[in-house]
Design a protein around this motif. Structure first.
Motif, PDB file in Angstrom:
ATOM      1  N   ALA A  37      24.470  47.974 -15.770  1.00 26.62           N
ATOM      2  CA  ALA A  37      24.480  46.553 -16.114  1.00 26.62           C
ATOM      3  C   ALA A  37      23.429  45.794 -15.309  1.00 26.62           C
ATOM      4  N   GLY A  38      23.276  46.158 -14.034  1.00 27.46           N
ATOM      5  CA  GLY A  38      22.302  45.492 -13.182  1.00 27.46           C
ATOM      6  C   GLY A  38      20.880  45.639 -13.695  1.00 27.46           C
ATOM      7  N   LYS A  39      20.585  46.768 -14.311  1.00 27.40           N
ATOM      8  CA  LYS A  39      19.248  46.983 -14.872  1.00 27.40           C
ATOM      9  C   LYS A  39      18.969  46.020 -16.022  1.00 27.40           C
ATOM     10  N   GLU A  40      20.034  45.478 -16.595  1.00 29.67           N
ATOM     11  CA  GLU A  40      19.871  44.486 -17.662  1.00 29.67           C
ATOM     12  C   GLU A  40      20.158  43.085 -17.138  1.00 29.67           C
ATOM     13  N   GLU A  41      20.173  42.975 -15.819  1.00 25.93           N
ATOM     14  CA  GLU A  41      20.398  41.709 -15.132  1.00 25.93           C
ATOM     15  C   GLU A  41      21.761  41.101 -15.465  1.00 25.93           C
ATOM     16  N   VAL A  42      22.743  41.989 -15.548  1.00 27.15           N
ATOM     17  CA  VAL A  42      24.138  41.592 -15.701  1.00 27.15           C
ATOM     18  C   VAL A  42      24.862  42.108 -14.467  1.00 27.15           C
ATOM     19  N   TRP A  43      25.575  41.211 -13.775  1.00 27.40           N
ATOM     20  CA  TRP A  43      26.105  41.573 -12.466  1.00 27.40           C
ATOM     21  C   TRP A  43      27.634  41.565 -12.447  1.00 27.40           C
ATOM     22  N   PHE A  44      28.152  42.597 -11.771  1.00 28.60           N
ATOM     23  CA  PHE A  44      29.604  42.720 -11.617  1.00 28.60           C
ATOM     24  C   PHE A  44      29.957  42.917 -10.149  1.00 28.60           C
ATOM     25  N   TRP A  45      31.160  42.501  -9.798  1.00 28.62           N
ATOM     26  CA  TRP A  45      31.736  42.840  -8.502  1.00 28.62           C
ATOM     27  C   TRP A  45      33.245  42.972  -8.670  1.00 28.62           C
ATOM     28  N   VAL A  46      33.856  43.706  -7.779  1.00 30.92           N
ATOM     29  CA  VAL A  46      35.299  43.940  -7.845  1.00 30.92           C
ATOM     30  C   VAL A  46      36.003  42.861  -7.044  1.00 30.92           C
ATOM     31  N   ALA A  47      36.769  42.032  -7.743  1.00 31.53           N
ATOM     32  CA  ALA A  47      37.535  40.983  -7.069  1.00 31.53           C
ATOM     33  C   ALA A  47      38.850  41.539  -6.536  1.00 31.53           C
ATOM     34  N   SER A  48      39.404  42.540  -7.235  1.00 32.85           N
ATOM     35  CA  SER A  48      40.655  43.147  -6.802  1.00 32.85           C
ATOM     36  C   SER A  48      40.731  44.570  -7.357  1.00 32.85           C
ATOM     37  N   GLY A  49      41.086  45.495  -6.462  1.00 31.95           N
ATOM     38  CA  GLY A  49      41.202  46.891  -6.871  1.00 31.95           C
ATOM     39  C   GLY A  49      42.593  47.424  -6.591  1.00 31.95           C
ATOM     40  N   TYR A  50      42.650  48.446  -5.744  1.00 34.67           N
ATOM     41  CA  TYR A  50      43.947  49.043  -5.403  1.00 34.67           C
ATOM     42  C   TYR A  50      44.802  48.059  -4.614  1.00 34.67           C
ATOM     43  N   ARG A  51      46.110  48.013  -4.955  1.00 33.95           N
ATOM     44  CA  ARG A  51      47.061  47.197  -4.203  1.00 33.95           C
ATOM     45  C   ARG A  51      48.288  48.029  -3.882  1.00 33.95           C
ATOM     46  N   SER A  52      48.774  47.877  -2.685  1.00 35.07           N
ATOM     47  CA  SER A  52      50.055  48.493  -2.324  1.00 35.07           C
ATOM     48  C   SER A  52      51.187  47.652  -2.908  1.00 35.07           C
ATOM     49  N   VAL A  53      52.380  48.192  -2.874  1.00 36.74           N
ATOM     50  CA  VAL A  53      53.547  47.455  -3.352  1.00 36.74           C
ATOM     51  C   VAL A  53      53.743  46.191  -2.518  1.00 36.74           C
ATOM     52  N   GLU A  54      53.507  46.288  -1.227  1.00 36.88           N
ATOM     53  CA  GLU A  54      53.666  45.134  -0.343  1.00 36.88           C
ATOM     54  C   GLU A  54      52.663  44.027  -0.702  1.00 36.88           C
ATOM     55  N   GLU A  55      51.433  44.394  -0.968  1.00 41.70           N
ATOM     56  CA  GLU A  55      50.428  43.411  -1.353  1.00 41.70           C
ATOM     57  C   GLU A  55      50.793  42.735  -2.680  1.00 41.70           C
ATOM     58  N   GLN A  56      51.329  43.524  -3.618  1.00 43.94           N
ATOM     59  CA  GLN A  56      51.733  42.967  -4.908  1.00 43.94           C
ATOM     60  C   GLN A  56      52.862  41.961  -4.737  1.00 43.94           C
ATOM     61  N   THR A  57      53.757  42.243  -3.813  1.00 41.53           N
ATOM     62  CA  THR A  57      54.869  41.332  -3.542  1.00 41.53           C
ATOM     63  C   THR A  57      54.353  39.989  -3.048  1.00 41.53           C
ATOM     64  N   VAL A  58      53.378  40.029  -2.149  1.00 38.62           N
ATOM     65  CA  VAL A  58      52.800  38.793  -1.609  1.00 38.62           C
ATOM     66  C   VAL A  58      52.125  37.988  -2.716  1.00 38.62           C
ATOM     67  N   ILE A  59      51.383  38.665  -3.588  1.00 43.12           N
ATOM     68  CA  ILE A  59      50.660  37.989  -4.665  1.00 43.12           C
ATOM     69  C   ILE A  59      51.630  37.328  -5.647  1.00 43.12           C
ATOM     70  N   LEU A  60      52.688  38.042  -6.015  1.00 44.81           N
ATOM     71  CA  LEU A  60      53.662  37.482  -6.945  1.00 44.81           C
ATOM     72  C   LEU A  60      54.396  36.303  -6.332  1.00 44.81           C
ATOM     73  N   ASP A  61      54.819  36.450  -5.091  1.00 42.11           N
ATOM     74  CA  ASP A  61      55.542  35.366  -4.421  1.00 42.11           C
ATOM     75  C   ASP A  61      54.672  34.114  -4.314  1.00 42.11           C
ATOM     76  N   ARG A  62      53.380  34.310  -4.057  1.00 46.75           N
ATOM     77  CA  ARG A  62      52.482  33.162  -3.946  1.00 46.75           C
ATOM     78  C   ARG A  62      52.356  32.430  -5.283  1.00 46.75           C
TER      79      ARG A  62
END
Length: 266
Positions: A125-150
């Protein structure tokens, strides 16, 4: 005297006639009842035959086909042997023995199984001047709990009642233990916003993501199946072969795994 004789003569004529009419009516009722009985007996016989045929069809139907006809085909769901097709949704939890081999990309972790194709896709994609980045990848169960509660708290702060606040949050955030992010095979890209659907990056993914083994996991026309609102930024790695087939068949992951099971693939 003449009137009495006339009356007697009329009665001698009408009495046999009336009796004949009554007997005829009784015989007609008997005949009609008999034909009604024959008709009902034939109807019952046909109904019994139809029921027997239907029962035989169900008995001979493949188990995978029967599975699709259940109210919830994912109750007691058995995962396919291909780890790239692991299914995790609000009805199917992450397998207990699931393991992630983490690799870092853009300060986020993803599983090694998709790392190579993910980086290759970003580079293409970058060769076509289209850019990506990972905002969120792997999450543990504990991290998911925090995100949902928030998210629930944000809805409460906006004036929602507790039940409604949680229901609204669960439209886009999975319960802990039931999130694809636990697999390490899912990524949220770029701004994690509905506006992403209007960008060149999204258009590029719509055309090329399957070439690198990725599919948009939650689409607007599959909400009733996935249980998750449209998420243009959430992509799931299933491998190039499966991604191509899912795109060709226009299937989300739930539909695709049942489709494979129906074909006898385990």
């Amino acid at each position: 005297m003449k009137r009495t004789e006339s009356f007697r003569k009329n009665r001698s004529v009408t009495e046999p006639l009336a009796a004949g009419i009554v007997i005829g009516a009784v015989l007609l009722c008997i005949v009609l009842s008999y034909f009604g009985y024959l008709h009902n007996r034939e109807a019952v016989r046909k109904a019994a035959s139809t029921a027997a045929q239907a029962a035989a069809q169900v008995q001979n139907r493949p188990e995978s086909q029967l599975e699709q006809e259940l109210d919830d085909p994912f109750e007691n769901y058995i995962q396919l042997s291909d780890p790239l097709l692991v299914l995790v949704n609000d009805r199917v939890p992450l397998p207990e023995n699931w393991q992630v081999i983490p690799r870092m990309i853009d300060d986020e972790q993803v599983d090694l199984k998709m790392y190579g194709d993910l980086t290759a896709m970003f580079e293409a994609a970058g060769k076509e001047e289209v850019w990506f980045w990972v905002a969120s990848g792997y999450r543990s169960v504990e991290e998911q709990t925090v995100i949902l509660d928030r998210a629930v708290q944000e809805n409460l702060d906006a004036g929602m009642e507790e039940k409604s606040a949680r229901e609204e949050a669960l439209k886009t955030i999975a319960r802990p233990g039931y999130s694809e992010h636990h697999t390490g095979l899912a990524v949220d890209l770029n701004d994690v916003s509905d506006n992403f659907e209007e960008t060149a990056a999204y258009r590029w993914l719509s055309e090329h993501a399957a070439e690198y083994g990725f599919v948009q996991r939650y689409e607007k026309d599959k909400v009733e199946i996935t249980g998750i609102d449209n998420e243009s930024w959430h992509y799931r790695y299933v491998g190039k072969k499966h991604a191509g087939e899912m795109k060709r068949l226009d299937m989300c992951l739930e539909e695709y795994v049942l489709y494979l099971k129906k074909k006898g693939i385990k």
